[in-house]
Design an enzyme around this catalytic site. Structure first.
Site, short mmCIF file in Angstrom:
data_model
loop_
_atom_site.label_atom_id
_atom_site.label_comp_id
_atom_site.label_asym_id
_atom_site.label_seq_id
_atom_site.Cartn_x
_atom_site.Cartn_y
_atom_site.Cartn_z
N SER A 145 6.74 -8.63 4.54
CA SER A 145 5.30 -8.34 4.53
C SER A 145 4.52 -9.51 3.96
O SER A 145 4.65 -9.85 2.78
CB SER A 145 5.03 -7.09 3.69
OG SER A 145 3.64 -7.02 3.40
N HIS A 201 0.83 -2.94 10.54
CA HIS A 201 0.68 -1.67 9.82
C HIS A 201 -0.80 -1.47 9.52
O HIS A 201 -1.35 -2.13 8.65
CB HIS A 201 1.53 -1.75 8.53
CG HIS A 201 1.42 -0.56 7.63
ND1 HIS A 201 1.90 -0.56 6.34
CD2 HIS A 201 0.91 0.68 7.84
CE1 HIS A 201 1.67 0.62 5.79
NE2 HIS A 201 1.06 1.39 6.67
N ASP A 244 0.03 -6.18 7.05
CA ASP A 244 -0.66 -5.04 6.44
C ASP A 244 -2.17 -5.18 6.55
O ASP A 244 -2.77 -6.00 5.85
CB ASP A 244 -0.28 -4.95 4.96
CG ASP A 244 1.13 -4.43 4.74
OD1 ASP A 244 1.44 -3.35 5.26
OD2 ASP A 244 1.91 -5.12 4.05
C1 DX5 Z 1 1.64 -1.43 0.80
C2 DX5 Z 1 2.04 -2.20 2.04
C3 DX5 Z 1 3.36 -2.86 1.92
C4 DX5 Z 1 3.50 -3.88 0.85
C5 DX5 Z 1 4.90 -3.82 0.34
O1 DX5 Z 1 0.54 -0.64 1.09
O2 DX5 Z 1 2.09 -1.35 3.16
O3 DX5 Z 1 3.78 -3.38 3.18
O4 DX5 Z 1 3.24 -5.20 1.27
O5 DX5 Z 1 5.04 -4.66 -0.74
P1 DX5 Z 1 6.27 -4.56 -1.73
O6 DX5 Z 1 7.52 -4.83 -0.93
O7 DX5 Z 1 5.98 -5.62 -2.73
O8 DX5 Z 1 6.27 -3.18 -2.33
ZN ZN Z 2 3.02 -2.08 5.09
#
Ligand code: DX5
Ligand code: ZN
Length: 215
Positions: free
Chosen positions: A8, A66, A35
């Site tokens: 991400s 996403h 994201d």
């Molecule tokens: C949160 C996002 C995630 C985020 C995950 O709302 O959807 O994709 O980037 O980050 P980590 O892996 O650091 O929890």
């Molecule tokens: Zn995400």
């Protein structure tokens, strides 16, 4: 089932974004998780169409978009034009989930539906046959770097049982090298990781995470 890692870029260093995406590709990750946050559906704003369109010119990696936005139906078409390959919208945000799925599929793209932690597996059941992916959030959507919620594993297992091997089940939030075995054991096969990939050496992190996935 084949396990796929989807780093991400929410946790990327934006000064270095191009170089960091190249590192993700070099490490062999098949997807890039993007994201999109609108400050309405979630209490944070990230990036949107312009970024997707801009980076699409330089890479063929699968864009796993996403959408953490309200009224996703209004933007799906434009994200596809910008270069998205997989579009995941939230069950809680869609006004008409069937319409969202049909729109994505009619353009030859893959459709995912996301469930925030408080939304039960039943929300996705009427659409399971049409979806390519279900995203089970393992943190409250909005921010990277939060703690993995083990409670979600029951939901993952329920959806895997109902959907069988055909459907991809993605997990997103708080995944690390140390806990990645847990959602995989529950039935997940697409692993999103932000902090665990972009903090430190990207290629090394992806390789270690990949090993821990048993790949
Ligand atoms: C949160 C996002 C995630 C985020 C995950 O709302 O959807 O994709 O980037 O980050 P980590 O892996 O650091 O929890
Ligand atoms: Zn995400």
């Amino acid at each position: 089932m084949e396990i796929k890692i989807s780093p991400s870029i929410l946790s990327a260093d934006f000064w270095e974004l191009g170089k960091q995406i190249s590192s993700v590709e070099r490490a062999g990750a098949p997807y890039l998780h993007i994201d999109v946050m609108d400050g309405v559906f979630v209490p944070n704003i990230s990036f949107g169409l312009t970024l997707v369109q801009s980076i699409r010119k330089y890479t063929n990696i699968v864009f796993d978009v996403h959408l953490m936005i309200s009224k996703p139906e209004l933007y799906i078409e434009r994200f596809i034009k910008a270069g998205a390959d997989i579009i995941t919208f939230h069950a809680e945000a869609a006004q008409n989930a069937s319409e969202c799925i049909e729109l994505i599929k009619s353009r030859g793209k893959r459709a995912g539906m996301a469930l925030s932690p408080g939304t039960g597996a039943e929300a996705v059941m009427p659409y399971l046959d049409k979806l390519d992916m279900v995203l089970c959030m393992t943190v409250e959507p909005g921010y990277g770097g939060q703690k993995y919620m083990q409670d979600i594993e029951k939901k993952i297992s329920t959806i895997r049982e109902a959907g069988g091997e055909r459907i991809d089940i993605q997990v997103d939030g708080g995944i690390t090298k140390d806990n990645v075995y847990r959602p995989i054991k529950a039935g997940a096969n697409v692993i999103v990781a932000g902090t665990a990939v972009f903090c430190g050496e990207i290629e090394k992190n992806i390789k270690e995470l990949t090993e821990k996935c048993g790949l």
